[in-house]
Every structure is written in structure tokens, then in C-alpha cells.
Write a protein that holds these residues in place. Structure first.
Motif, PDB file in Angstrom:
ATOM      1  N   ILE A 240       0.864  -1.181   0.000  1.00 29.93           N
ATOM      2  CA  ILE A 240       0.000   0.000   0.000  1.00 29.93           C
ATOM      3  C   ILE A 240       0.900   1.230   0.000  1.00 29.93           C
ATOM      4  O   ILE A 240       1.707   1.411   0.913  1.00 29.93           O
ATOM      5  CB  ILE A 240      -0.905   0.048   1.264  1.00 29.93           C
ATOM      6  N   SER A 241       0.745   2.067  -1.020  1.00 30.59           N
ATOM      7  CA  SER A 241       1.530   3.299  -1.088  1.00 30.59           C
ATOM      8  C   SER A 241       0.634   4.481  -0.750  1.00 30.59           C
ATOM      9  O   SER A 241      -0.443   4.643  -1.331  1.00 30.59           O
ATOM     10  CB  SER A 241       2.095   3.488  -2.497  1.00 30.59           C
ATOM     11  N   LEU A 242       1.108   5.318   0.175  1.00 31.04           N
ATOM     12  CA  LEU A 242       0.318   6.501   0.534  1.00 31.04           C
ATOM     13  C   LEU A 242       0.729   7.720  -0.274  1.00 31.04           C
ATOM     14  O   LEU A 242       0.022   8.722  -0.286  1.00 31.04           O
ATOM     15  CB  LEU A 242       0.471   6.806   2.033  1.00 31.04           C
ATOM     16  N   LEU A 243       1.873   7.654  -0.922  1.00 29.64           N
ATOM     17  CA  LEU A 243       2.337   8.845  -1.641  1.00 29.64           C
ATOM     18  C   LEU A 243       2.810   8.549  -3.055  1.00 29.64           C
ATOM     19  O   LEU A 243       2.341   9.144  -4.007  1.00 29.64           O
ATOM     20  CB  LEU A 243       3.465   9.523  -0.859  1.00 29.64           C
ATOM     21  N   THR A 244       3.755   7.625  -3.189  1.00 32.38           N
ATOM     22  CA  THR A 244       4.350   7.382  -4.505  1.00 32.38           C
ATOM     23  C   THR A 244       3.340   6.711  -5.433  1.00 32.38           C
ATOM     24  O   THR A 244       2.719   5.709  -5.065  1.00 32.38           O
ATOM     25  CB  THR A 244       5.588   6.470  -4.371  1.00 32.38           C
TER      26      THR A 244
END
Ligand SMILES: NC(=O)c1ccc[n+]([C@@H]2O[C@H](COP(=O)([O-])OP(=O)(O)OC[C@H]3O[C@@H](n4cnc5c(N)ncnc54)[C@H](OP(=O)(O)O)[C@@H]3O)[C@@H](O)[C@H]2O)c1
Length: 318
Positions: A240-244
């Protein structure tokens, strides 16, 4: 009512305290008299960037006034004609209209009832306001998308921050083996949240220490970092990526390793807030508030978040 209006995208000097009319409510909304709000990195990001401001707040061309913020805890003072869940006098909290124009930096906020839950009576407003956008992000990462199961190995990056400190607690509650990353001065804080292992990201190379994680929540804005997270996952894991954002090339790498990847955008959800409320009430989830500011000091709260060194949450009390 008092409100902190953003005159135009830019520095904190563009946040101006002013008096504006109390908003009206639609049939599905309640009017909340706000006691506490919380500040997130996205508040700072959209304050400083015109395009992000228009996109995240979904602003109409000449929409005024622009009021940042999404996270509130307060008391219902008026309920729209179709509201069923809440009554005047109820204490409620939630993340209002994300993505969209939350208008939380104000004395009163009109909020869809579907975005709110009853605030547990045994915790103060500031701890409830804290457990909104950041706690929902942790919830949606670990439960909605990663579907973490007992015994799974879960890596939480930036484990001492707003999202991270809730994610460690929620993953632990789900029965996971939790590995929290932060800088060394946050070691005892992260282990105190319930992490089973601690990695100092400044002195240790996590993907050399862990190669078989089931789930990773990555909140570092760096394509090289998300590659490192992929290397720390077992085949078939969840990232799970919150930014990239994932490039086409990276999506191929995910596929090759049979890893399911998701770039999360948190969304308002009153049912999930109700689960968070139950955890807060029982002490399963605790909000660690490391900075509490007055409404007049709200620009300083932005500057504190901008340090990217805060532990737990930063709140503003009205
Ligand atoms: N996509 C979404 O829907 C969504 C939702 C929520 C948040 N986010 C994003 O996720 C990030 C985390 O949010 P947050 O609310 O937890 O932020 P936060 O509370 O400001 O995070 C602060 C923490 O970040 C850590 N940190 C800073 N730079 C780091 C780096 N280069 N590597 C590892 N850790 C670092 C610091 O740890 P140390 O002091 O220990 O170094 C600090 O404890 C933000 O960038 C935010 O915008 C995205």
C-alpha cells in the motif's frame, strides 16, 4: 463564526482569521460546533500548492471562501431533515468531505452524517479529532486494501507519525507481527505502541533485514523507496503506497512478483469511523497528541507539521 480562510495558495501568512456566516445544512447534513480539529501533511501541501488545492478541495472556479481542513470533533447543534443517525447535543467526530472542501478550520462545520460517528464519551475532543484522516488511512490501508490476517508480517514506515502510530496499533490489534520503522529517538515510542520489532531507517537497511513481509504500508514519497519496499515483500504480498504513484515499469515488477499494489486515497466513511470510535473507547487505539495549539496559533500548527518530525498527531483546539 470564526474561520481560518486561505486567501491564496502559499505560506502560512495566507491563513487569515476572519468572521463569516455560520453555514446552512442540507437534508443529509448536521451542523457541528467544533471543539477540536487535527492537522495533516495534506493540509500543508494544499495550502502551499495552487493546483493541489484546486484538485483536492475540488474547488469551483471562483469558490470563496476557501477553508482548509477535514478532521473535526464537536457537538451537533442542528440536524438536516433527512438525518437519522444523530440528534442535537450528540458529540461526533470524523473526516468531512475528503476529497473535497471540508471547511474544518471554523467554529461550525456542515458535515454529511455519513462521514461522522459518535465520539466516545471517555476520550477528549482533541484525541477524537486526531483519530480521523490519519486513523482512516491506517484502517483503509490495513483492512480495506491489505486485509491483514493474524500472524502476518506487516511493515509500517514512518511508524511514529500520525498515520503510522495508528497503523502500528491497528495491525497489532488484527494479530499481525508488526515491524515499525522510524528514527532512533522514536524507538521506545514505536515499541510502546505494540510493534514487535523496530528498525531505525536512518542506520539500518530494512530490505536487508526483512525479505518476507506480507504487507507494507509505505508513506515515503520516493520511487526508489517503494522499490525497496517491494524487495522486502514476499511473493504474493500486498503493498500500500500513501504517496508514490506506481509507474508502468513498477506495475510490471509488481506483477512479476505477484504482489498486489494499491496507491491509496483515503475517503470519508462514517461506518469505519464508528469502528475506530469503538477501538478508542476500549483503549485498543490511543491517539498520541504531541502538539495542541489554539485556533489563533493554527499557522504554527502548519509549521510544526512541515518539520516532518512530529510524533503522533498535531491538533488545534477552538
Ligand atoms: N494517500 C493518502 O490518502 C494519505 C493519507 C494520509 C497521509 N498520507 C501521506 O502519508 C505521509 C504520512 O502521513 P502522516 O500523517 O503520518 O505524517 P506525519 O505525522 O507528518 O509523519 C511524521 C513522521 O514521518 C516520519 N518521516 C519523515 N520523513 C521520513 C522519511 N524520509 N522516511 C521515513 N519516515 C519519515 C518521521 O519519523 P522520524 O521522526 O522517526 O524520522 C515522523 O515521525 C504524509 O506524507 C501524508 O501526506 C497520504
Amino acid at each position: 463564526m470564526k474561520a481560518m480562510v486561505l486567501q491564496q495558495a502559499g505560506g502560512v501568512e495566507n491563513l487569515i482569521k476572519t468572521d463569516i456566516p455560520v453555514p446552512g445544512v442540507s437534508a443529509q447534513e448536521v451542523l457541528v460546533k467544533v471543539n477540536s480539529i487535527s492537522i495533516n501533511p495534506v493540509d500543508v501541501f494544499v495550502r502551499a500548492n495552487e493546483n493541489a488545492l484546486r484538485y483536492v478541495l475540488q474547488l469551483e472556479a471562483d469558490e470563496q471562501p476557501v477553508i482548509l481542513g477535514w478532521d473535526i470533533s464537536g457537538v451537533v447543534v442542528q440536524a438536516g431533515s433527512a438525518v437519522r443517525k444523530f440528534r442535537t447535543g450528540d458529540e461526533v467526530f470524523g473526516m468531512v468531505n475528503f476529497m473535497g472542501h471540508g471547511r474544518a478550520y471554523a467554529g461550525y462545520v456542515a458535515a454529511p452524517e455519513s462521514h461522522l460517528a459518535l465520539k466516545p464519551q471517555n476520550i477528549p475532543h482533541q484525541e477524537a479529532a486526531a483519530a480521523t484522516l490519519a486513523a482512516l488511512t491506517a484502517y483503509q490501508s490495513l483492512i480495506t486494501y491489505a486485509n491483514v490476517k493474524p500472524g502476518e508480517k506487516v511493515i509500517i514506515h514512518a511508524a511514529a507519525g500520525g498515520v503510522g502510530h495508528y497503523a502500528v496499533q491497528i495491525a497489532k490489534h488484527l494479530g499481525a507481527h508488526v515491524i515499525g520503522l522510524a528514527s532512533g529517538e522514536n524507538k521506545h515510542f514505536v515499541l510502546g505502541l505494540g510493534a514487535d520489532e523496530f528498525i531505525d531507517y536512518k542506520t539500518q537497511v530494512f530490505e536487508e533485514l526483512v525479505k518476507d513481509a506480507d504487507v507494507i504500508v509505505d508513506s515515503v514519497n520516493d520511487p526508489a523507496h517503494i522499490e525497496r519496499s517491494l524487495n522486502a515483500l514476499r511473493p504474493g504480498g500486498r503493498l500500500i503506497s500513501l504517496l508514490t504513484f506506481f509507474s508502468d515499469e513498477f506495475n510490471l515488477k509488481l506483477k512479476e512478483k505477484n504482489v498486489s499494489g494499491h496507491r491509496l486515497v483515503v475517503s470519508s466513511d462514517g461506518d469505519q469511523m464508528a469502528e475506530i470510535a469503538a477501538w478508542l473507547e476500549k483503549g485498543v487505539l490511543i491517539s498520541h497528541v504531541s502538539g495542541a495549539f489554539s485556533f489563533d496559533e493554527l499557522p504554527e500548527a502548519h509549521l510544526r507539521i512541515e518539520t516532518r518530525k512530529t510524533r503522533g498527531k498535531i491538533v488545534v483546539n477552538l
